[in-house]
Write a protein that holds these residues in place. Structure first.
Motif, PDB file in Angstrom:
ATOM      1  N   ARG A 170      37.430  35.773  50.615  1.00  0.00           N
ATOM      2  CA  ARG A 170      36.615  35.077  49.629  1.00  0.00           C
ATOM      3  C   ARG A 170      36.156  35.992  48.494  1.00  0.00           C
ATOM      4  O   ARG A 170      35.634  35.529  47.485  1.00  0.00           O
ATOM      5  CB  ARG A 170      35.394  34.451  50.297  1.00  0.00           C
ATOM      6  N   GLY A 171      36.296  37.294  48.691  1.00  0.00           N
ATOM      7  CA  GLY A 171      35.914  38.231  47.638  1.00  0.00           C
ATOM      8  C   GLY A 171      36.954  39.327  47.503  1.00  0.00           C
ATOM      9  O   GLY A 171      37.397  39.890  48.507  1.00  0.00           O
ATOM     10  N   LEU A 172      37.386  39.601  46.270  1.00  0.00           N
ATOM     11  CA  LEU A 172      38.420  40.615  46.033  1.00  0.00           C
ATOM     12  C   LEU A 172      37.896  41.679  45.095  1.00  0.00           C
ATOM     13  O   LEU A 172      37.276  41.380  44.077  1.00  0.00           O
ATOM     14  CB  LEU A 172      39.646  39.966  45.381  1.00  0.00           C
ATOM     15  N   LEU A 173      38.178  42.920  45.440  1.00  0.00           N
ATOM     16  CA  LEU A 173      37.912  44.024  44.529  1.00  0.00           C
ATOM     17  C   LEU A 173      39.279  44.572  44.148  1.00  0.00           C
ATOM     18  O   LEU A 173      39.971  45.154  44.974  1.00  0.00           O
ATOM     19  CB  LEU A 173      37.062  45.081  45.236  1.00  0.00           C
ATOM     20  N   ILE A 185      39.933  44.928  49.382  1.00  0.00           N
ATOM     21  CA  ILE A 185      40.131  45.809  48.240  1.00  0.00           C
ATOM     22  C   ILE A 185      41.627  45.978  48.019  1.00  0.00           C
ATOM     23  O   ILE A 185      42.351  46.383  48.931  1.00  0.00           O
ATOM     24  CB  ILE A 185      39.494  47.192  48.504  1.00  0.00           C
ATOM     25  N   HIS A 202      36.252  38.854  55.207  1.00  0.00           N
ATOM     26  CA  HIS A 202      36.219  37.981  54.033  1.00  0.00           C
ATOM     27  C   HIS A 202      36.297  38.722  52.712  1.00  0.00           C
ATOM     28  O   HIS A 202      36.281  38.119  51.651  1.00  0.00           O
ATOM     29  CB  HIS A 202      34.945  37.137  54.050  1.00  0.00           C
ATOM     30  N   ILE A 203      36.314  40.051  52.784  1.00  0.00           N
ATOM     31  CA  ILE A 203      36.324  40.850  51.566  1.00  0.00           C
ATOM     32  C   ILE A 203      37.486  41.838  51.638  1.00  0.00           C
ATOM     33  O   ILE A 203      37.721  42.439  52.687  1.00  0.00           O
ATOM     34  CB  ILE A 203      34.997  41.626  51.435  1.00  0.00           C
ATOM     35  N   PHE A 250      36.063  35.034  44.626  1.00  0.00           N
ATOM     36  CA  PHE A 250      35.442  35.869  43.599  1.00  0.00           C
ATOM     37  C   PHE A 250      36.291  37.116  43.388  1.00  0.00           C
ATOM     38  O   PHE A 250      36.632  37.804  44.348  1.00  0.00           O
ATOM     39  CB  PHE A 250      34.029  36.253  44.030  1.00  0.00           C
ATOM     40  N   ILE A 251      36.604  37.399  42.138  1.00  0.00           N
ATOM     41  CA  ILE A 251      37.405  38.591  41.843  1.00  0.00           C
ATOM     42  C   ILE A 251      36.613  39.550  40.980  1.00  0.00           C
ATOM     43  O   ILE A 251      36.096  39.184  39.930  1.00  0.00           O
ATOM     44  CB  ILE A 251      38.699  38.230  41.094  1.00  0.00           C
ATOM     45  N   GLU A 252      36.508  40.779  41.424  1.00  0.00           N
ATOM     46  CA  GLU A 252      35.900  41.829  40.617  1.00  0.00           C
ATOM     47  C   GLU A 252      37.000  42.827  40.295  1.00  0.00           C
ATOM     48  O   GLU A 252      37.620  43.388  41.194  1.00  0.00           O
ATOM     49  CB  GLU A 252      34.763  42.500  41.409  1.00  0.00           C
ATOM     50  N   GLU A 266      29.547  43.308  57.663  1.00  0.00           N
ATOM     51  CA  GLU A 266      30.775  42.673  57.190  1.00  0.00           C
ATOM     52  C   GLU A 266      31.898  43.701  57.127  1.00  0.00           C
ATOM     53  O   GLU A 266      31.704  44.806  56.627  1.00  0.00           O
ATOM     54  CB  GLU A 266      30.564  42.085  55.791  1.00  0.00           C
ATOM     55  N   VAL A 303      35.590  45.043  55.746  1.00  0.00           N
ATOM     56  CA  VAL A 303      36.348  44.982  54.502  1.00  0.00           C
ATOM     57  C   VAL A 303      37.769  45.458  54.787  1.00  0.00           C
ATOM     58  O   VAL A 303      37.964  46.429  55.517  1.00  0.00           O
ATOM     59  CB  VAL A 303      35.701  45.886  53.431  1.00  0.00           C
ATOM     60  N   SER A 321      24.392  41.228  53.627  1.00  0.00           N
ATOM     61  CA  SER A 321      24.512  40.126  54.565  1.00  0.00           C
ATOM     62  C   SER A 321      23.688  40.478  55.798  1.00  0.00           C
ATOM     63  O   SER A 321      23.555  41.650  56.149  1.00  0.00           O
ATOM     64  CB  SER A 321      25.980  39.947  54.929  1.00  0.00           C
ATOM     65  N   LEU A 332      28.638  47.336  55.323  1.00  0.00           N
ATOM     66  CA  LEU A 332      29.753  46.898  54.481  1.00  0.00           C
ATOM     67  C   LEU A 332      30.775  48.019  54.466  1.00  0.00           C
ATOM     68  O   LEU A 332      30.761  48.867  53.581  1.00  0.00           O
ATOM     69  CB  LEU A 332      29.231  46.626  53.064  1.00  0.00           C
TER      70      LEU A 332
END
Lengths: 215, 215
Positions: free
Chosen positions: A178-181, A157, A154-155, A195-197, A91, A93, A87, A116
């Motif tokens: 908006r994004g998950l690990l 873990i 937005h991210i 989004f899921i990883e 960002e 986390v 980005s 990040l």
DNA sequence: TTGTGTGAAACCGTTCACAGCG
DNA sequence: CGCTGTGAACGGTTTCACACAA
């Protein structure tokens, strides 16, 4: 997505994004050795891929042209991949769960990607709350919504036990993640747009065991 | 591979093996709730897949027929997937690196799959050597070749820092390891015939971050 | 020569759509 | 009806193979 010279957008697939991340790591190692140029076939060997694939990725997704009969410029390519993956602004986390796994993740990610990094950690265990672990202060879970919103995170873990994962995910989604690990061995359900990883250690081990058995 | 009624072998893809592992987990959860039957569409929702995919997997790879208008038998299916995924005999796994990550893996895998568990752990740190960590005694790295050979271990988990990973992998391959689960952020090189499954936390996080940004 | 860029082909893996059965 | 089993269609990746540039 990535913006092209002509302004058109190219959607980049999940698989390609994974490979770009990998190429970048290989490139950093090459740069550390003082290498300036690298041909696709060498990048392919180091990344366990094929030369054609490397060229396609670099041309289509990164749009970084190589020099004929010399390969790609290491520094230039490294930078170009960063332009796609990173980005423009740093960002933050969030990490939820500061057990063994959470601590390992904190240590692992520390100082790796400045743009990040984990900027907030949460746990329910009163033993951990308000202590500084691997350089990050651990907060109680009920501060999560406020902190995530305030810091525009937005991210996240998820490194909590399986039983708590869905609940934590719901909390995060409500806070605008908006994004998950996800490291918990559960398939988390989330609305489209999140989004899921998944990183599934049991699955990975069973896979390794299965293919190790093949003749 | 899986043996079919007619004796023919079907090669099962990596992706399919991953999904089977996942289905099994979902099935165990269903069984714990007392469910006896499950239709493909429900299994699909829980595994974040599609009904057609589930049916194909169960038919082609597992060869476990469902009952029309009732779905699949939970217990029967669970067992059938085990017949595909699990080795008939219990298999030992070696863990190399007993830092935060190694300990997290030990805790994570403890008591999960009796037929596939960590039976030997190694580290070079003298602080850890010969201490019992999460129920497993930590041995010095130079005992690795002998222990792995003696115990007929074919699967190993690499949880050492990036700089040591290739060296450890070489050691393992020489000791006869056939499947590697690698957590170190390096692309390990190994001869054909050794299956490598990489778990790459940085890559996964960058992926989550990238797709979290998309509109 | 060496090594890139790229249509075209080949190769999966996934989904569709529907026949068939309880 | 509801839900499985499956040939056929589809779509996305990967690889091939070669023109072209240094």
């Amino acid at each position: 997505m990535s913006r092209r010279d002509d302004g058109a957008m190219t959607r980049i697939s999940e698989k390609t994004i994974g490979r770009l991340s990998l190429y970048r790591r290989v490139l950093s190692a090459l740069a550390a050795e003082g290498r300036r140029q690298v041909p696709s076939h060498e990048l392919a060997t180091l990344a366990r891929g094929t030369p054609a694939q490397v060229r396609r990725d670099l041309m289509e997704a990164v749009r970084c042209p190589g020099r004929r009969s010399q390969g790609y410029d290491v520094a230039e390519l490294n930078k170009a991949i960063g332009d796609v993956l990173d980005s423009p602004r740093a960002e933050g986390v969030a990490l939820i769960g500061v057990g063994n796994l959470g601590r390992a993740i904190l240590a692992y990610l520390a100082g790796r990607r400045p743009k990040l990094k984990i900027t907030a950690a949460f746990d329910n265990d009163l033993e951990k709350v308000n202590r500084i672990i691997k350089g990050t202060r651990c907060r109680p879970l009920d501060e999560l919504p406020q902190t995530v919103l305030e810091r525009d995170i937005h991210i996240a873990i998820i490194a909590v036990p399986a039983g708590a994962a869905q609940e934590v995910a719901d909390l995060l989604v409500r806070a605008g993640i908006r994004g998950l690990l996800n490291f918990a061995p559960v398939r988390i359900q989330a609305p489209a747009g999140v989004f899921i990883e998944d990183i599934d250690i049991t699955m990975a081990l069973e896979k390794a065991a299965f293919f190790a058995r093949l003749p």
